[in-house]
Enzyme design. Structure first.
Site, short mmCIF file in Angstrom:
data_model
loop_
_atom_site.label_atom_id
_atom_site.label_comp_id
_atom_site.label_asym_id
_atom_site.label_seq_id
_atom_site.Cartn_x
_atom_site.Cartn_y
_atom_site.Cartn_z
N ASP A 36 11.88 -20.12 48.73
CA ASP A 36 10.61 -19.81 48.07
C ASP A 36 10.74 -18.72 47.00
OD1 ASP A 36 11.02 -17.57 49.59
OD2 ASP A 36 9.15 -17.70 50.72
N GLN A 95 5.25 2.06 26.63
CA GLN A 95 3.78 2.11 26.76
C GLN A 95 3.41 3.48 27.33
OE1 GLN A 95 1.70 -0.79 26.00
NE2 GLN A 95 -0.03 0.62 26.06
N HIS A 129 8.73 9.33 23.37
CA HIS A 129 8.00 9.39 22.10
C HIS A 129 6.86 10.40 22.24
CE1 HIS A 129 6.31 8.50 18.32
NE2 HIS A 129 5.44 7.57 18.69
N LYS A 191 8.87 3.07 7.89
CA LYS A 191 8.63 1.70 8.37
C LYS A 191 7.13 1.47 8.50
CE LYS A 191 9.37 0.78 12.76
NZ LYS A 191 10.06 0.46 14.02
N ARG A 193 4.83 -1.34 10.36
CA ARG A 193 4.83 -2.50 11.25
C ARG A 193 3.43 -3.10 11.30
NH1 ARG A 193 7.93 -4.47 15.33
NH2 ARG A 193 9.34 -2.67 15.30
N ASP A 218 19.96 3.90 15.95
CA ASP A 218 18.65 3.84 16.59
C ASP A 218 18.84 3.83 18.10
OD1 ASP A 218 15.93 3.84 16.73
OD2 ASP A 218 15.63 1.93 15.71
#
Length: 298
Positions: A36, A95, A129, A191, A193, A218
């Site tokens: 399964d 995220q 970030h 950049k 996007r 990068d």
């Protein structure tokens, strides 16, 4: 106290290096799937009163996370004194903000899951970030191995007259650090996007770059669209064939094939790939030893 290192199928080459560098024993696992689709896991190595470390590269996290958590829990039930995690690629860091109502800020629940399962964490250059450090979302001790010194050393050994180029502002932290360590010039492009596959890049300062070898650096190479757009500008300007260096080479779809048609591609060994040329095992082993020593003194 002896160390056991378990590698639930993510990176046998790196596991072998770390086992040697940590003077550890390779833990033996039995793994399979039931009809399964559920996972079966059995630990064959006695781990009572032993330090356990799991190497699990989380570059495909949804396929690996459940088995990883099952293994950590089983080792604790079997009497391991501690369970640490080495994951050169730490997933679910992008995220870090809710951009639209109802979005899951997935970095936070993912961090809670790992913090509850492990005693410490070692990774390589996570995608920080908006977070300043892992401590903002992880509640366990962590060590971040920096790839910049390793990349700078590789450039010094292999590239003549390099000009480092960052394709966007997010890459500046990586590029500037590598350039400083290598003692070479760098430029950061701009950049824009408009979508996952719709990216435009500004032109570099061609006067500075004409006599240099372009080196694009990068942290993550995924679709490769940003790199390809940058390379197109460099080619149009008549610059020499470029070298691309990525900390984490994900190479979604045909990204690697397309990139190697126009540039030399090099990555660290964070994600197993034929482009791996930059070794990460020694600093990871050192980070694990530091965390173990810290636990001994706490």
């Amino acid at each position: 106290m002896s160390i056991l290192l378990f590698n639930p199928d993510s990176d046998p080459a790196l596991a072998s290096q770390l086992t040697r560098l940590l003077d550890a024993q390779a833990g033996v696992l039995e793994q399979r799937r039931f009809p399964d689709g559920e996972s079966y896991l059995r630990v064959h190595t006695e781990c009572k009163r032993r330090r356990c470390v799991i190497l699990c590269n989380l570059f495909h996290p949804d396929e690996r996370l459940l088995r990883l958590l099952f293994l950590a829990d089983t080792l604790r039930e079997m009497g391991a004194t501690e369970v640490g995690l080495i994951t050169p690629y730490l997933a679910y860091m992008r995220q870090d903000k809710r951009f639209k109502p109802g979005e899951c800020v997935s970095s936070r629940p993912f961090a809670r899951l790992l913090s509850e399962a492990f005693d410490y964490l070692v990774t390589v250059d996570p995608h920080l970030h908006r977070y300043h450090s892992l401590d903002e979302i992880y509640t366990i001790p962590s060590r971040v191995v920096q790839a910049a010194p390793l990349i700078a050393h590789w450039i010094g050994q292999h590239i003549r007259d390099p000009l480092l180029i960052g394709p966007d502002s997010e890459s500046e932290q990586w590029v500037s650090h590598v350039a400083s360590l290598a003692g070479v010039p760098f430029q950061i492009l701009q950049k824009e996007r408009r979508g996952d596959y719709d990216v435009s890049i500004s032109l570099p300062d061609l006067e500075q770059g004409q006599q240099c070898t372009p080196v694009l650096v990068d942290d993550i190479i995924s679709s490769g669209r940003t790199m390809l757009e940058t390379l197109s500008h460099l080619q149009s300007a008549g610059l020499p064939r470029a070298t691309i260096i990525g900390v984490h080479g994900i190479f979604a779809g045909d990204a690697y094939t397309r990139l190697t048609q126009v540039a030399d591609v090099v990555t660290t060994a964070c994600i197993p790939h034929l482009s791996n040329q930059i070794d990460i095992a020694p600093p990871i082993a050192e980070a694990v030893r530091e965390l173990m020593q810290q636990r001994d003194t706490d």
